[in-house]
Design a protein around this motif. Structure first.
Motif, PDB file in Angstrom:
ATOM      1  N   GLY A 150       0.828  -1.206   0.000  1.00 34.29           N
ATOM      2  CA  GLY A 150       0.000   0.000   0.000  1.00 34.29           C
ATOM      3  C   GLY A 150       0.855   1.244   0.000  1.00 34.29           C
ATOM      4  O   GLY A 150       2.051   1.184   0.286  1.00 34.29           O
ATOM      5  N   THR A 151       0.251   2.391  -0.332  1.00 31.87           N
ATOM      6  CA  THR A 151       0.982   3.646  -0.217  1.00 31.87           C
ATOM      7  C   THR A 151       0.086   4.722   0.364  1.00 31.87           C
ATOM      8  O   THR A 151      -1.132   4.717   0.183  1.00 31.87           O
ATOM      9  CB  THR A 151       1.580   4.105  -1.564  1.00 31.87           C
ATOM     10  OG1 THR A 151       2.466   5.209  -1.311  1.00 31.87           O
ATOM     11  CG2 THR A 151       0.516   4.550  -2.544  1.00 31.87           C
ATOM     12  N   ILE A 152       0.718   5.633   1.085  1.00 27.78           N
ATOM     13  CA  ILE A 152       0.026   6.738   1.735  1.00 27.78           C
ATOM     14  C   ILE A 152       0.995   7.900   1.767  1.00 27.78           C
ATOM     15  O   ILE A 152       2.214   7.686   1.759  1.00 27.78           O
ATOM     16  CB  ILE A 152      -0.390   6.339   3.171  1.00 27.78           C
ATOM     17  CG1 ILE A 152      -1.132   7.482   3.864  1.00 27.78           C
ATOM     18  CG2 ILE A 152       0.790   5.870   4.011  1.00 27.78           C
ATOM     19  CD1 ILE A 152      -1.672   7.109   5.230  1.00 27.78           C
ATOM     20  N   CYS A 153       0.471   9.133   1.768  1.00 31.60           N
ATOM     21  CA  CYS A 153       1.361  10.258   2.058  1.00 31.60           C
ATOM     22  C   CYS A 153       0.884  10.952   3.312  1.00 31.60           C
ATOM     23  O   CYS A 153      -0.305  10.999   3.596  1.00 31.60           O
ATOM     24  CB  CYS A 153       1.499  11.223   0.888  1.00 31.60           C
ATOM     25  SG  CYS A 153       0.022  11.594  -0.035  1.00 31.60           S
ATOM     26  N   GLY A 154       1.814  11.481   4.077  1.00 37.50           N
ATOM     27  CA  GLY A 154       1.474  12.189   5.302  1.00 37.50           C
ATOM     28  C   GLY A 154       2.476  13.291   5.540  1.00 37.50           C
ATOM     29  O   GLY A 154       3.658  13.119   5.253  1.00 37.50           O
ATOM     30  N   GLY A 155       2.006  14.421   6.042  1.00 36.10           N
ATOM     31  CA  GLY A 155       2.907  15.553   6.212  1.00 36.10           C
ATOM     32  C   GLY A 155       3.442  15.977   4.855  1.00 36.10           C
ATOM     33  O   GLY A 155       4.632  16.157   4.657  1.00 36.10           O
ATOM     34  N   SER A 156       2.524  16.131   3.876  1.00 34.52           N
ATOM     35  CA  SER A 156       2.959  16.483   2.518  1.00 34.52           C
ATOM     36  C   SER A 156       3.378  17.951   2.449  1.00 34.52           C
ATOM     37  O   SER A 156       2.868  18.794   3.184  1.00 34.52           O
ATOM     38  CB  SER A 156       1.817  16.252   1.525  1.00 34.52           C
ATOM     39  OG  SER A 156       1.499  14.884   1.458  1.00 34.52           O
ATOM     40  N   ASP A 157       4.309  18.246   1.555  1.00 40.57           N
ATOM     41  CA  ASP A 157       4.653  19.631   1.235  1.00 40.57           C
ATOM     42  C   ASP A 157       4.835  19.752  -0.266  1.00 40.57           C
ATOM     43  O   ASP A 157       4.516  18.823  -1.018  1.00 40.57           O
ATOM     44  CB  ASP A 157       5.870  20.116   2.046  1.00 40.57           C
ATOM     45  CG  ASP A 157       7.193  19.480   1.625  1.00 40.57           C
ATOM     46  OD1 ASP A 157       7.225  18.790   0.574  1.00 40.57           O
ATOM     47  OD2 ASP A 157       8.182  19.671   2.342  1.00 40.57           O
ATOM     48  N   GLY A 158       5.327  20.918  -0.702  1.00 39.38           N
ATOM     49  CA  GLY A 158       5.443  21.172  -2.137  1.00 39.38           C
ATOM     50  C   GLY A 158       6.450  20.287  -2.841  1.00 39.38           C
ATOM     51  O   GLY A 158       6.464  20.211  -4.077  1.00 39.38           O
ATOM     52  N   THR A 159       7.284  19.584  -2.093  1.00 34.45           N
ATOM     53  CA  THR A 159       8.255  18.680  -2.728  1.00 34.45           C
ATOM     54  C   THR A 159       7.677  17.270  -2.912  1.00 34.45           C
ATOM     55  O   THR A 159       8.150  16.523  -3.757  1.00 34.45           O
ATOM     56  CB  THR A 159       9.560  18.552  -1.904  1.00 34.45           C
ATOM     57  OG1 THR A 159       9.273  17.907  -0.651  1.00 34.45           O
ATOM     58  CG2 THR A 159      10.180  19.915  -1.624  1.00 34.45           C
ATOM     59  N   SER A 160       6.661  16.901  -2.111  1.00 30.85           N
ATOM     60  CA  SER A 160       6.145  15.523  -2.129  1.00 30.85           C
ATOM     61  C   SER A 160       5.758  15.094  -3.544  1.00 30.85           C
ATOM     62  O   SER A 160       6.082  13.986  -3.972  1.00 30.85           O
ATOM     63  CB  SER A 160       4.914  15.406  -1.216  1.00 30.85           C
ATOM     64  OG  SER A 160       5.229  15.743   0.103  1.00 30.85           O
ATOM     65  N   GLY A 161       5.063  15.986  -4.238  1.00 31.71           N
ATOM     66  CA  GLY A 161       4.527  15.636  -5.550  1.00 31.71           C
ATOM     67  C   GLY A 161       5.552  15.644  -6.666  1.00 31.71           C
ATOM     68  O   GLY A 161       5.235  15.261  -7.799  1.00 31.71           O
ATOM     69  N   ILE A 162       6.779  16.101  -6.377  1.00 33.82           N
ATOM     70  CA  ILE A 162       7.779  16.120  -7.452  1.00 33.82           C
ATOM     71  C   ILE A 162       8.967  15.188  -7.175  1.00 33.82           C
ATOM     72  O   ILE A 162       9.826  15.025  -8.013  1.00 33.82           O
ATOM     73  CB  ILE A 162       8.288  17.556  -7.760  1.00 33.82           C
ATOM     74  CG1 ILE A 162       8.855  18.240  -6.515  1.00 33.82           C
ATOM     75  CG2 ILE A 162       7.150  18.394  -8.320  1.00 33.82           C
ATOM     76  CD1 ILE A 162       9.401  19.638  -6.791  1.00 33.82           C
ATOM     77  N   SER A 163       9.009  14.579  -5.991  1.00 34.08           N
ATOM     78  CA  SER A 163      10.116  13.647  -5.729  1.00 34.08           C
ATOM     79  C   SER A 163       9.593  12.306  -5.189  1.00 34.08           C
ATOM     80  O   SER A 163       9.500  11.325  -5.923  1.00 34.08           O
ATOM     81  CB  SER A 163      11.149  14.267  -4.773  1.00 34.08           C
ATOM     82  OG  SER A 163      10.560  14.612  -3.535  1.00 34.08           O
ATOM     83  N   ALA A 164       9.206  12.268  -3.908  1.00 37.70           N
ATOM     84  CA  ALA A 164       8.849  10.988  -3.294  1.00 37.70           C
ATOM     85  C   ALA A 164       7.631  10.333  -3.952  1.00 37.70           C
ATOM     86  O   ALA A 164       7.642   9.120  -4.207  1.00 37.70           O
ATOM     87  CB  ALA A 164       8.592  11.178  -1.797  1.00 37.70           C
ATOM     88  N   ASN A 165       6.582  11.101  -4.224  1.00 38.69           N
ATOM     89  CA  ASN A 165       5.358  10.482  -4.740  1.00 38.69           C
ATOM     90  C   ASN A 165       5.540   9.879  -6.132  1.00 38.69           C
ATOM     91  O   ASN A 165       5.187   8.725  -6.350  1.00 38.69           O
ATOM     92  CB  ASN A 165       4.190  11.467  -4.697  1.00 38.69           C
ATOM     93  CG  ASN A 165       3.758  11.781  -3.268  1.00 38.69           C
ATOM     94  OD1 ASN A 165       4.195  11.121  -2.334  1.00 38.69           O
ATOM     95  ND2 ASN A 165       2.911  12.775  -3.094  1.00 38.69           N
TER      96      ASN A 165
END
Lengths: 404, 105
Positions: A150-165
């Motif tokens: 499974g995957t989840i994101c938590g404590g997202s910021d403006g970098t989440s969508g361009i690197s980790a995710n």
């Protein structure tokens, strides 16, 4: 991405599934039994003995089904139920369900066991007995197509969508290509992505159901008065819910979406699935998921063996039952919290690694943790667990078109 | 992730050709300057990592695109190089909330 030659071994269960861990869970069946259960777990002090439970005294079908699902999760080998005695959870039904699954299970009722101190003492010896039985479980070879991630994101910021995710998305694409099952969730954090998601559905009917499911989430959150958007998201550069959604969405990768499931539904075969976590019917019982671990528990109830957790601001949580792998999006956060982060996806932003390279690193981490290595949150003893009141209608046949 | 023209120290990325904002990939101090796709930008204020910077001049009401998808609408006019965040962008779905109240109202 490379197909690994690493051989996985799993703990075989009577229902045909295999676990990557063989844990004992101690489950309180009402908040009134929480302290006793927690003391049992802390006295035993073993990374493979986990505390779970449901706090409510009033009956709830969803909570009962979730307890049955998580107590018979493939990573669970034995179960100790701790009841106060007067709560409404059907303790005998749950005990029988766990025993029928071939697992060792015991029940302690505090009101019938002499109170706090003697129940703690009895619980410690019950767990030791369960551990003794579990130590005899032999492992068997386990294929990648038997693994659910499974995957989840938590404590997202403006970098989440361009690197980790998007890096997790690359890993998901590789896992799905190998026949594994992958799952993403939180339809309230996919508001704004409904149309592009529908285009990826295996059938037009499934696409329509996905759009309806996101519309339901929007209605629900509108009634609550807030979207799933925390102040820390704005501190980290995210401005709107749909901006957060688009970043979160990239965790799903580029595979076809094979089905739409609800908490407790185990995917029928490999592929990518969307988990609908927003309750059906008129909004009641409050927010769909009060914090990230409620979503992780729902993915575990759907059979997830491990969870890929992306974070920009820096969440440190793990989970009971299934290990959590932390993928950090923001290079500055990674510097501050390196001991909690399994993978530094911030390298993508500093130019030290490409998206594909980090995707491969996450994929290798999945194989290593599935093979028995401890993730950082697991080794640190993080075993968060949240289960609250909800209500769901069962899914219809169009939600799982691949089954036919 | 590939549309950088500063070889060694990229300041921003363009995530999709249709986007009207750039994303900072490092902290940009007030007065920081960079070139991107032939246009010169000078930061009127400091912008932290992972934030949005207007690619062009845009009037109030403009839909902002990131990842090639709409992420909200401007409620104030912005100049190229301006920081785009809670003070000028709001959701087209549900209002965001901060520790002190609801945004964009």
């Amino acid at each position: 991405m490379s197909a690994s030659t690493r051989t996985l071994r799993g703990y075989p269960r009577a229902d045909g599934r295999k676990g990557i861990r063989n844990v004992v869970v101690v489950a309180y069946l009402v908040e009134c039994a929480h302290h006793v259960s927690r003391r049992i777990v802390s006295k035993v002090d073993d990374l493979d003995v986990h505390l779970i439970g449901f706090p409510g005294c009033y009956p709830n079908e969803y909570a009962s089904e979730m307890m049955r699902a998580v107590c018979t999760h493939p990573n669970v080998g034995g179960v100790l139920l701790v009841s106060l005695g007067c709560e409404s959870m059907d303790r005998d039904g749950l005990l029988n369900h766990v025993r029928d699954s071939g697992r060792a299970a015991q029940l302690l009722v505090i009101q019938e066991s002499g109170g706090t101190a003697s129940t703690i003492a009895a619980g410690v010896s019950a767990v030791e007995q369960l551990q003794e039985e579990l130590s005899r479980t032999a492992t068997v070879p386990m294929a990648l197509n038997e693994l659910i991630v499974g995957t989840i994101c938590g404590g997202s910021d403006g970098t989440s969508g361009i690197s980790a995710n998007p890096a997790v998305g690359r890993c998901f694409d590789a896992l799905v290509a190998q026949g594994a099952t992958c799952m993403f969730e939180e339809t309230g954090e996919l508001i704004g992505c409904e149309n592009i998601m529908a285009e990826r559905a295996a059938t037009p009917e499934l696409g329509k159901l996905i759009q309806e499911c996101v519309a339901k989430a929007e209605r629900y959150y509108r009634t609550m008065g807030f979207g799933s958007f925390a102040p820390g998201n704005a501190d980290g550069g995210l401005t709107t819910l749909e901006e957060k959604s688009m970043g979160a969405y990239s965790k799903s990768g580029a595979s076809q979406i094979h089905g739409l499931i609800k908490p407790g539904d185990v995917p029928p075969r490999g592929g990518l699935y969307l988990l609908d976590v927003v309750p059906d019917g008129e909004p009641r019982f409050g927010f769909p998921n009060i914090a990230d671990n409620a979503e992780i528990v729902e993915m575990i109830a759907c059979g997830c063996h491990l969870t890929l957790f992306t974070t920009g601001r820096g969440s440190v949580v793990g989970s009971a039952i299934s290990p959590v792998i932390k993928v950090c999006a923001n290079p500055a956060t990674y510097e501050r919290l390196a001991d909690d982060m399994d993978v530094n996806a911030g390298k993508i932003l500093t130019g030290e690694a490409s998206l594909d390279e980090v995707g491969e690193e996450i994929y290798q981490q999945v194989l290593a943790i599935a093979a028995g290595e401890r993730s950082l949150s697991e080794a640190l003893g993080h075993q968060e667990f949240i289960l609250t009141y909800k209500s769901f209608e069962p899914i219809g046949p169009a939600c799982l078109p691949v089954r036919q | 992730m590939t549309d950088n023209n500063a070889a060694n120290a990229p300041s921003v990325v363009l995530l999709h050709p249709d986007d009207n904002v750039l994303i900072s990939v490092c902290h940009l101090a007030e007065g920081a300057e960079f070139d991107f796709h032939g246009q010169h930008y000078r930061m009127a204020q400091a912008v932290p990592i992972g934030n949005k910077i207007a690619r062009v001049d845009m009037p109030k009401g403009t839909k902002i695109f990131r990842y090639g998808a709409p992420i909200g609408s401007l409620f104030a006019t912005v100049q190229a190089g301006a920081w785009v965040h809670m003070h000028n962008l709001k959701s087209d779905y549900l209002a965001s909330h901060t520790r002190t109240g609801r945004a964009g109202q």
